[in-house]
Structures are given as C-alpha cells and as structure tokens.
Enzyme design. Sequence first.
Site, mmCIF file in Angstrom:
data_model
loop_
_atom_site.group_PDB
_atom_site.id
_atom_site.type_symbol
_atom_site.label_atom_id
_atom_site.label_comp_id
_atom_site.label_asym_id
_atom_site.label_seq_id
_atom_site.Cartn_x
_atom_site.Cartn_y
_atom_site.Cartn_z
ATOM 1 N N GLU A 122 0.863 -1.172 0.000
ATOM 2 C CA GLU A 122 0.000 0.000 0.000
ATOM 3 C C GLU A 122 0.906 1.230 0.000
ATOM 4 O O GLU A 122 1.817 1.338 0.820
ATOM 5 C CB GLU A 122 -0.880 -0.033 1.252
ATOM 6 C CG GLU A 122 -1.993 0.995 1.263
ATOM 7 C CD GLU A 122 -2.851 0.888 2.531
ATOM 8 O OE1 GLU A 122 -3.039 -0.233 3.059
ATOM 9 O OE2 GLU A 122 -3.304 1.943 2.992
ATOM 10 N N ASP A 169 -5.287 9.580 10.077
ATOM 11 C CA ASP A 169 -3.937 9.176 10.446
ATOM 12 C C ASP A 169 -3.432 9.803 11.735
ATOM 13 O O ASP A 169 -3.696 10.965 12.026
ATOM 14 C CB ASP A 169 -2.978 9.509 9.303
ATOM 15 C CG ASP A 169 -3.167 8.560 8.139
ATOM 16 O OD1 ASP A 169 -3.045 7.341 8.367
ATOM 17 O OD2 ASP A 169 -3.471 9.017 7.033
ATOM 18 N N TYR A 193 -11.002 -3.951 3.941
ATOM 19 C CA TYR A 193 -10.091 -3.396 4.946
ATOM 20 C C TYR A 193 -10.866 -3.273 6.253
ATOM 21 O O TYR A 193 -11.721 -2.405 6.391
ATOM 22 C CB TYR A 193 -9.605 -2.027 4.468
ATOM 23 C CG TYR A 193 -8.449 -1.414 5.229
ATOM 24 C CD1 TYR A 193 -8.481 -1.273 6.614
ATOM 25 C CD2 TYR A 193 -7.331 -0.945 4.550
ATOM 26 C CE1 TYR A 193 -7.413 -0.701 7.292
ATOM 27 C CE2 TYR A 193 -6.263 -0.365 5.226
ATOM 28 C CZ TYR A 193 -6.323 -0.245 6.607
ATOM 29 O OH TYR A 193 -5.279 0.335 7.269
#
Lengths: 263, 400
Positions: A48, A59, A171
């Site tokens: 990725e 994040d 995911y």
Amino acid sequence: MTGVLEAALRARLDRGGKCLVPYLTGGLGNDWLETVQAAAIAGADAVEIGIPFSDPVMDGPTIQLANDRALAAGVTPQQVFDRLHRADIGVPTVVMTYGNIAYRMGYQRFAASLARSTVAGAILPDIPLEELGPWATAADAEAIETVLLGAPTASDERLARIAQRSRGFVYAVGLLGITGVREQLAASAKVIAKRLKAVTDLPVLVGVGVGTPRQAVEVCEEADGVVVGSAMVQRMLDGAGPDGVAELVAEFRQALDESTNHC
Amino acid sequence: MAVSAQEKTTHPYGNTSVMGDPSESGRFGEFGGMFVPETLVPACQELDRAFRSAWADPVFRDELYLLFRDYAGRPSPITICENLSAELGCRILLKREDLNHTGSHKINSVLGQALLAKRMGKTRLVAETGAGQHGVATATAAALFDMECIVYMGEVDIRRQELNVFRMKLLGSEVRAAQSGSQTLKDAVNEAMRHWVGAVESTHYCLGSVMGPHPYPWMVREFHRVIGVEASQQCASLLGGAPDVVVACVGGGSNAAGIFSGFVDTEAALVGVEPAGGAALGRAVPGVVHGSHSYLMQDEWGQVLEAHSISAGLDYPGVGPEHAHLAATKRARYEPISDAQVVEAFQLLARTEGIIPALEPAHALGWIMQAKDELAGQTVLLNLSGRGDKDVAQMMEHLA
Ligand SMILES: Cc1ncc(COP(=O)(O)O)c(C=O)c1O
C-alpha cells in the site's frame, strides 16, 4: 472478474498462508521506491503506497509526520505516479490517499493515472459508501480495485453492503481510532474481522492498530491478513532505508508463516 | 420548563424555501454530502436521525427557546447607528449578537448541540476553535450540562487568544494544542475529528460552523436561524420590511447563514464578507475536505492551503456548502476585505458608536466602508456576530 490485487491475496490464502500488506509513504525520502521493492522481496503480498495529503484525518502522528515531510520536500501525486510507472515491484500495489487528491485531479484522470502506472487498487478513506458512486464509476472503468473500509461502528447489514461493493479485499478497521502503533491489539480487531468474514468471501485484512508481528499473528486467528502502516513508516522516518524496512517486513512474514505452519 | 401560550405564538422559528432542508444525501445543490472516514458514518447518520426527531419535537424546541431567552439573553436587539450612518451615508443597523452570553453568536448552535447531545445520551463534547469563541461557548454549555469537554485549538491561536484559553479552563474544559500543519483552525478541525473517530460512542463533536459532514451544515444553520427570524421581525417593525442589504462576515459561515435565513426569501441583497487571505468563495475552487463538498483554498494538486487573516476566527480555508450553493446560484455575493480595512472598521465602530466589535464582524463593516458609494441612501443590516474584548490585546499591539 478477479483483479490482480485480489488474485495475489487469494494465492497466498490458497497456499494456507496469511496476507501481509505493508503501508509505505510515497515520496518520503529518495529511496522510497527501493523501499517498496525491498518490502515486496521480503514477503509482502501487496504494498500500500500513501500519496501524501495535507490533512490526513484518519492518520495518527507517525503518518502525519511522514506526510508533512514528504510535502515539505515538494512531492506531488504525479511524481509518485511517474516513479511507479517505470518500476518493477513484483507484487500488486494499492494507493491510499484522501478524496480531495483524486477529486482535484478529476476522478477519471486519477483512475487513468493509476492504471497507467500499473497500480492495482485504491483506498480513499474519506469517500464512504454513500459518496462512492462517481469514484467507483471512474475506477471500475479503468479496472482499479477500490478497497472499502469496514469499521466497528457499522451494523452487520452495513458491513455486508460495504463488503459487497469492495474490490481486492475488505479493509477491516481494527479499532475505534486513527492509525498508529498500540501496545496491545484492541479487542475490537478480531471481532470486526470475524463479523466481516461472516458476510463476505473476499479476503479480510485488518489494519489500524496492528504494529507488531505478535499482534499480526493474534488478529490472524480471525483475519486473512494484516495491513501494517505506522510501524513501517516509523522505520522510514528513522532513516532505516530499504534494508531496515525489509527487515521488519521479513519479521512479520516469518511470524505469520510460523503461525500457519503450526496449525 | 413551561412555555406560556403567548410565548408559543411568537415561537422564533419558521421555514423558508430557499434555505430549506437539504436533500436526502445532505446536499445544497451540488454541495455538501458526508465525506468522512467510515468509522464516523454511522455517527453522522445517528446524529441526522436524532436532530430530525428533536427538531420536530415541540418539547425540545421549547427547552431550547427557554435556554436562548433565560440563559443566553435572547432576543438580541437591533441598534440603529445614527453616527455611523451619518459618517458613511447609508442607514446602518446592527444585529447585536455581541450581547449574547459569552459574547458571540456561537452560543446559539452550542446550546442546541449540547441539548441534542444530552438527549442522545452522550456524556462528552469535543470541539475545535479558532478565535476561541466557539471553544468558550462549548465549554460554557458543557459546564451548564455537566459534560466533559475537550477543545482543540491551533498552537498559533493559543498564543493569539490566551484570554479565551484561560476562560475555557476556568469553565472546566481541557484545551489541547493542535500542533500539526498550520497550527490554526483547520488543524484544530483535523484533531477534533481524529479525537471523535476514537471516542465516537460517548462523544458528540460540537462543530463550530455550518461546515463538516451532513447533518452539521444544516443543523448548525437551523440553530442559528433564530438570528434571522428575530431580525426579520425586528426589521418589520423598525423599517416596515426587509432592509436593502444584509451583510455578515464568513469564516465557515454560521453567523451569515443564521441572518441570511431570515431574508433569503425577500428582495434584500445578501453579502458575505471573507478575509482577502481566506477567500474560499472568492476563488470558487471546489474540493472535498472536512466532510463536505464545497469551495476550498487548495493548490493544483488538492493540498489544502493555509488561510491568512488578522482574525483567528476567519482563518479557515474552506466554507460551508450552503454558501457555495448560494454563491453558485447567485442568491448571495461574497466579497474580500483586507486586514488594513478591517482594522479601520474596528476603530470606526468603537469611535462612532461606542461598540468595540470582534475582528470577524469588523470585516463586514469594512466592506460597507469600501462599498459606501454603491450603498448610498440604502438601509444595511450588519450582523455584529461578536464583541471585541478578545481582540483588544492584539489590537493594542497592532496599533502601538
Ligand atoms: C465573533 C465571530 N464571528 C464570526 C466567526 C466566524 O464563524 P462563522 O463564519 O461560522 O460565523 C467567529 C469564529 O470564531 C467569531 O468568533
């Protein structure tokens, strides 16, 4: 039709193994592409690649810092594409970035750029199912596999709809929170993997909060594999170079292989 | 709490057509939507359902109405500025949101959101703040409702607005520095969203403007609608109808949305004023960030740019989606104003009317000064969204 990303992951699963997908920040340091290649050789099933964005809301501090450093060095999405275009990586790649990067370039142009650079898939975490239509149309036209996230907050019914529209793999978001290494694997990680496995035949990989080989093995009691981000990116930030990152990838690979051989 | 029959008949809400409900997908025209990480989608959907049900419930509205009246001090008056009008050659009226408890319009939406959060069983509030006005308002509501409260503020703004930082702490809230990026409002929004991703089950994100994912742009505007409803009634009795022009400053756009909603269905011209260094609407480049599709200051690759202005409260590179829609459909126009013009306006209002405005609404007055030829003889309603106490230390240095 099965895409190359899904095919690569299924190949690993068919051999009785568990999938390993490291996340590396594109454009971070001059040797980022060599780092991607080294990760592939060390046992990654796919890599990725983050395209840096100014406001990465999913994040934590490690990947934020990596983004900031790469942006300060002047990295653009086009530069990441250009380098991937000429590269021989050996495993499929999937880019991860935020919606505005793709939106600004234009969804069609962005998808076409991925295809030209032989990128297999894309993850745009702030474009959820409800907003996916225009991007999915553009991605499908270029056979780009759009990987969707399934989070602990979703109902089973919602997880099923997400899995149905996801391509490549699903995911599974391992915890309520943003990316970053945690001391312990969250209890939610195995739960979300199990819930997703119950509604899909696609590979289910857990990411967010998987930072050590031991945690990877633990979550793979339910999951088909892991995405490992902050731990890898920390090595890049520390200047460990391709060898240092490859070493960590190899540790994860070995731990996962041993765990599957033993049972 | 009980509301008398007479109060009920003057209930300060209504429905307008142009600024009505957004579409099912949370869109105003092509703008809006719900561009958030998957973890937050169920929370936004839950909030949408909770808001719809609360807003349709007379008990909730009565409770909020009484809070507005007895706690925040509503209705806020309208002041006719004789001296300023004489100086500028147009008739200027101020909607006095500066006289609300905590000194700005922000209290309207915060009381609404805190009441809603309580109804949803949430025990914590998280908020972002720029100038600190929204942070102070949120900390105030948290104290009133006995909720835990965390406010994110850019490191740069913490230095610019230390009095408001102290106020928030005094009110029992925790202030956390946003240290990434430009260390201003946009980074505080990022941090608040990240916090919410990790605490979504117990926590309501008390967003400070008409921005973010659906239902925020709509919900926050509805809580600020009271400004426009009051002002339209006040103008009816003072002027016999709507003013010629309604003007408000625009950061995310909440005070402007509130006052515009009272006049959008009249003939009045609507003018939003942006700082020249943060003119998302002026540049009109669309993007998707912080939850919605709207106009956004960004580079050619989609990296968000930093806004620059003298007022921390307007240092935001985006704008609420409904304003993008009002701009695209030309129902409202949006004008830029320089810092120097803002400083002039700040001093002018103090000198002529004895009112020290916050730097944010001083932008709106700056535009009136600039456009005074065009406005000659007209009646202009300015939303004075906050008072200037928080800015006097900064201005003292600036003017020294
Ligand atoms: C007094 C005042 N007015 C206006 C604003 C800008 O916000 P909005 O555009 O949402 O009204 C702020 C923000 O801090 C403020 O404090």
